[in-house]
Design a protein around this motif. Structure first.
Motif, short mmCIF file in Angstrom:
data_model
loop_
_atom_site.label_atom_id
_atom_site.label_comp_id
_atom_site.label_asym_id
_atom_site.label_seq_id
_atom_site.Cartn_x
_atom_site.Cartn_y
_atom_site.Cartn_z
N GLY A 26 0.78 -1.23 0.00
CA GLY A 26 0.00 0.00 0.00
C GLY A 26 0.81 1.27 0.00
O GLY A 26 0.25 2.35 0.17
N TRP A 50 -2.63 1.98 -4.23
CA TRP A 50 -2.45 1.11 -3.06
C TRP A 50 -3.36 -0.10 -3.05
O TRP A 50 -2.99 -1.17 -2.57
N GLU A 51 -4.56 0.05 -3.63
CA GLU A 51 -5.50 -1.07 -3.57
C GLU A 51 -5.07 -2.25 -4.44
O GLU A 51 -5.51 -3.37 -4.24
N ASP A 65 -2.35 -3.63 -4.24
CA ASP A 65 -1.50 -4.52 -3.43
C ASP A 65 -2.32 -5.51 -2.60
O ASP A 65 -1.77 -6.47 -2.06
N HIS A 83 -6.94 -5.37 3.36
CA HIS A 83 -7.20 -4.07 2.74
C HIS A 83 -6.79 -2.94 3.69
O HIS A 83 -6.19 -1.94 3.29
N CYS A 114 -3.09 -2.33 3.74
CA CYS A 114 -2.69 -1.58 2.54
C CYS A 114 -3.10 -0.11 2.68
O CYS A 114 -2.40 0.78 2.20
N ARG A 115 -4.24 0.12 3.33
CA ARG A 115 -4.66 1.51 3.59
C ARG A 115 -3.57 2.24 4.38
O ARG A 115 -3.25 3.40 4.10
N GLY A 161 -0.46 1.74 4.32
CA GLY A 161 0.63 2.04 3.40
C GLY A 161 1.98 2.27 4.07
O GLY A 161 2.74 3.15 3.66
N LYS A 214 -2.66 9.23 4.77
CA LYS A 214 -3.09 7.96 4.16
C LYS A 214 -4.38 7.50 4.84
O LYS A 214 -5.32 7.04 4.19
N ARG A 226 -7.82 7.48 2.36
CA ARG A 226 -8.17 6.15 1.87
C ARG A 226 -9.37 5.57 2.62
O ARG A 226 -9.47 5.74 3.84
#
Lengths: 537, 423
Positions: free
Chosen positions: A447, A452-453, A455, A483, A486-487, A489, B18, B22
């Motif tokens: 991410g 990023w999504e 990944d 998820h 990854c958010r 990151g 982030k 997101r």
């Protein structure tokens, strides 16, 4: 009061001068001046560790100053290690800071014994490969080229602490082959021996006149004497046995209650309230028996640490029934109770005298053990023996699993059980492990980039590979959680860094002072849910 | 050297942004929007206390992206603060904590303005507290917490959601601590949980006077009984080493007389100042929890704590997160009277002592009224004298079982309605 005692007053009330001395002789290595790394050091520099060293090969970025309080605007572009060392060093003039702007792996390549000078190595946000390497060197302490005998006792082991934060998640792992604790700081060390009174205690009880007409005197008979009187009477009527069932304990309570003259006799109330605990037979706890049976206790050598020599002396004392009645040394501490000053002080001195007698016996055994392994009698100071005896029911030995064991000999049954609990935060551990594999595969963290999504599926693949290696089903970990990682990151949230920084510094203080009980072995915190757990992976 | 213009906000706050940019499948109700970033920059946050927790809280808020932070503290810096209050140095000893802490954070973190208020929280009125989006407490005093809690609960207007000021409260002792989120009128409030506190430490006067057994008893004797005897009206200054030395020597002499061991200077100080052990590590943990909740509440990027987390580091690391329930008869956040049971043949004075010690009441100098009738008043002096004889009377002579009495105390911003049933 001297200046240092004044400054450290609030912490000396927790770990005393012995703990403070241990801190002041510690040298801590921080690998990577991350937000969490600097937070850990802040909480260790403030209470006054001896020295710290920061290793970091990078330079300060905008992102660093947004999450790390010990890198500021003026630090931009400068070596992270240097600036972190400067700004952390300002916190305490008694602490010496060092910095090295190099990569840890290249340092270790040049000097594999490098880590041996540190009491604790704290490595933050490092790759799995680097973690394994440092952990392994700490485990054997970089023995190549180092004469183990030249390292002062107590410094022979370097504790390794691994730390990571990602978004709302924080984790820490301790690895040290063996950690022993005498001062575990139990809530209550009182050990009254109501079930197995020694002669002086019985004589004390008999000195009170329970038929006295003096109300003040009656109201001030110490509850220990009351409890003992009724316990002895009970034993006489029950073939020498103490109450064991709930009903029997209630009978003893009723007997004591019947001796009360008014509902306000506090001393009798205290006696009644202590019945349940006093009916627990005084025995050597199983955890202490385990220590007695430990090969390190059974087979002493000249290399044995004082903990194991003292443990063996304790065992020999307990085995000598004539001296110990098969029990641990008395702690010698009694709680406060309603009593006249004189009788309380007398009772206190009876317990203290018995404790002292036990210490003397143990001390004699210690000296002969020292002699038998070729060490000088008296080389373990009396004060250390006293502390050991006082807390002998609460000694603790922790043997950690190494990182190598964690990776190569996973506790599969245990892992399956952790994952079967829907509220568990063990999935976060799995995701951190999978993120390491993801990084190995892709060269970036899950991410981290704009898309990023993209990944998520790949990280889920790493999760599944890990689960399969443990023989577990693919769907054990929700994709929503993957998820979520990854958010994040690989971003740093200062609050999480500071939380983990606090937890890790507590643990490091416990490791260095050998006081209080450190966790075994991995701590996970999920700041999104405000929950945490410890797993012995 | 780089100048201010080169600060790149997106790079600097990459970690937090982030979370805000997101979406989350775990918190599907969260919708990323630019306004949220603006909100944390512009909203006003109040920090109460600039001590061990306060220093940490200020740092954490500044590094979470909050730019308009206020801090209120009436204390000055002491040497014994330096082992954990990391915004202060030896040269700052004696200066106001709020001012020094604010100046440090303002210098260290670009773009953040911390405004100090060097005063008591009681010096500020509702208009002041009304300005803030949320309030974080890092206090060591029960009295101050009760005050701010009652004030914020009282400010809530059910028809105006802006009047709900989330209160985040942290506390530590040694290796232990707790963090909690209070939404006034919605979740349990500080007053609802008073019964979780342990009994205030104190020793019966007769023990101190007649049968001392512990070193603490001798110290209490020196400070409570001997001090006024020897010093008359001069108030003891527990920050003055000379006064502590006098107490120590006096307590030591009494301990010798009674053969009691263990009176030390450090213990004397600990007892008379009611010192709670404190370390940087625990403050960091609790302050970070509080600020993590503040960030979640301000941005809705994840669910906030509902509503209590306990932390213990004595044996391993242990946290317990749970929902503390509202107390049905909470004197602050419910509209019903508190129920108390007491023997009707005991005196009003005994009833008063009971209320002082009862963990969920903990009054210092309570006054009692029944309807318009004054049962006992602490002040003014004249009223105190005329109502004093009632202290020796049994309750049943003063009112009937089941009557609702009003209890007030100068330390509390609310009056306690209590229905007393005789046992």
């Amino acid at each position: 009061m001297d200046a240092k005692t004044q400054k450290y007053d609030r912490q000396l009330r927790l770990w005393g001068n012995s703990g403070q001395d241990a801190l002041e002789s510690a040298h801590i290595l921080l690998v990577n001046a991350t937000a969490v790394g600097c937070e850990i050091l802040k909480n260790l520099v403030l209470p006054g560790i001896g020295q710290f060293t920061v290793i970091d090969q990078g330079t300060v970025t905008q992102n660093d100053i947004g999450s790390n309080f010990f890198l500021d605007f003026e630090s931009l572009g400068k070596p992270r290690a240097e600036r972190a060392c400067e700004l952390l060093g300002e916190l305490n003039e008694d602490v010496k800071g060092h910095w090295i702007a190099k990569d840890i792996l290249s340092i270790l390549k040049e000097d594999p014994a490098f880590l041996a000078q540190f009491s604790t190595v704290i490595a933050t946000n490092i790759t799995r490969e680097t973690a394994e390497k440092i952990a392994a060197l700490c485990w054997v302490n970089g023995q190549q080229g180092v004469d183990i005998n030249t390292i002062p006792a107590g410094k022979k082991k370097t504790a390794f602490v691994w730390v990571k934060t990602v978004g709302f998640i924080g984790a820490a792992r301790i690895a040290v082959p063996e950690h022993t604790i005498v001062e575990t700081h139990p809530d209550n060390v009182a050990d009254l021996r109501i079930d197995t009174p020694f002669p002086e205690l019985i004589a004390f009880t008999k000195s009170f006149d329970f038929n006295t007409q003096d109300g003040l005197e009656f109201g001030h008979i110490p509850y220990v004497a009351i409890l003992l009187k009724y316990m002895e009477e009970w034993k006489q009527e029950h073939g020498g046995k103490i109450p064991s069932t709930y009903a029997e304990k209630n009978q003893l309570k009723a007997a004591i209650r019947s001796g009360m003259r008014s509902a306000d006799d506090e001393n009798f109330e205290e006696a009644i309230n202590s019945v349940l605990r006093s009916c627990q037979p005084t025995v050597v706890p199983s955890s202490i028996k385990e220590i007695f049976n430990d090969p390190k206790c059974v087979n002493l050598t000249s290399e044995s640490s004082s903990f194991w020599i003292l443990a063996r002396a304790l065992k020999d004392f307990v085995d000598d029934y004539a001296k110990s009645a098969g029990l641990l040394p008395l702690s010698g501490t009694i709680p406060d109770m309603k009593a006249q000053t004189d009788s309380y002080v007398t009772l206190q001195s009876i317990y203290k005298a018995k404790a002292k007698q036990d210490i003397q016996e143990v001390s004699k055994i210690v000296d002969s053990l020292l002699e038998s392994i070729g060490l000088a009698p008296g080389s373990i100071p009396l004060q250390e023996i006293e502390t050991f005896c006082k807390f002998s029911a609460f000694l603790k030995v922790i043997r950690y699993r190494s990182l190598e064991q964690e990776y190569n000999q996973p506790k599969i049954k245990q892992i399956a059980s952790w994952l079967s609990d829907p509220d568990s935060i063990f999935p976060q551990y799995v995701l951190l492990r999978a993120s390491d594999s993801f990084y190995d595969d892709h060269g970036h963290h899950p991410g981290e980039g704009e898309n990023w999504e993209d990944d998520v599926d790949q990280l889920q693949g790493n999760v599944n590979i890990l689960l399969q290696s443990w023989g577990l089903e693919n769907d054990t970990i929700s994709k929503d959680l993957t998820h979520e990682i990854c958010r994040y990151g690989n971003g740093t949230i200062h609050n999480i860094a500071s939380f983990i920084g606090g937890v890790v510094s507590q643990e490091v203080i416990k490791l260095i002072t050998h006081q209080y009980i450190p966790m075994d072995n991995t701590f996970i915190f999920d700041g999104a849910r405000s929950v945490s757990a410890v797993f012995a992976v | 050297m780089v100048d201010t213009e080169t600060i790149n906000e997106n790079e600097r706050w990459a970690g937090v942004y982030k979370l805000l940019d997101r979406n989350s499948l775990i918190h599907p109700e969260f919708e990323p929007q630019e306004e949220i970033k603006e909100f944390i920059k512009s909203c006003k946050i109040l920090v109460i206390g600039a001590g061990g927790l306060g220093c940490e809280i200020l740092k954490n808020l500044a590094l979470s992206g909050f730019c308009d932070i206020h801090v209120i503290d009436m204390d000055t810096i002491d040497v014994s603060n330096l082992n954990r209050q990391f915004l202060f140095r030896r040269a700052d000893v004696g200066k106001p904590k709020a001012v020094t802490a604010a100046a440090f954070v303002n210098k260290r973190v670009q773009g953040v303005t911390v405004t100090p208020h060097y005063c008591k929280i009681q010096d500020k009125d509702e208009n002041f507290y009304q300005e803030f989006a949320l309030i974080i407490c890092g206090l060591d005093s029960i009295e101050a917490r009760r005050w701010i809690n009652a004030t914020l609960v009282g400010m809530r207007d059910e028809d105006d959601p802006d009047t709900i000021k989330p209160l985040i409260d942290g506390g530590t002792e040694g290796f232990k601590g707790q963090a909690r989120v209070i939404l006034p009128g919605i979740t349990s409030c500080y007053e609802c949980s008073m019964d979780m506190l342990s009994k205030p430490t104190g020793f019966p006067l007769c023990t101190i006077a007649n049968t001392p057994r512990l070193p603490e008893h001798c110290i209490e004797w020196a400070s409570v009984l001997e001090w006024p005897n020897k010093h008359g009206d001069r108030k003891m200054d527990t920050d003055d080493p000379k006064d502590i030395q006098w107490l120590y020597e006096t307590a030591l002499a009494r301990a010798k007389q009674y053969n009691i061991q263990g009176v030390t200077y450090s213990l004397t100080q600990g007892v008379v100042k009611n010192i709670i052990p404190a370390i940087a590590a625990t403050n960091a943990i609790i302050a970070a929890s509080c600020c993590n909740e503040a960030l979640k509440i301000a941005t809705t990027c994840a669910k906030n704590l509902n509503n209590y987390m306990m932390y213990s580091g004595n044996d391993s690391v242990y946290t317990y997160t749970f929902e503390h329930q509202r107390k049905e008869d909470c004197p602050v956040c419910s509209n019903s009277a508190t129920k108390l049971d007491f023997k009707g043949d005991k005196t009003l004075e005994e009833f008063m002592d009971y209320l002082k010690e009862k963990p969920d009441i903990q009054l210092k100098k309570p006054s009692f009224t029944l309807g318009g009738k004054l049962l006992y008043m602490q002040a003014p002096k004249q009223l105190e004298e005329t109502t004093r004889p009632n202290l020796a009377k049994p309750l049943k002579e003063l009112f009937a079982s089941g009557d609702e009495i009003t209890i007030t105390d100068a330390t509390l911003p609310f009056s306690l309605q209590a229905i007393v049933s005789f046992l």
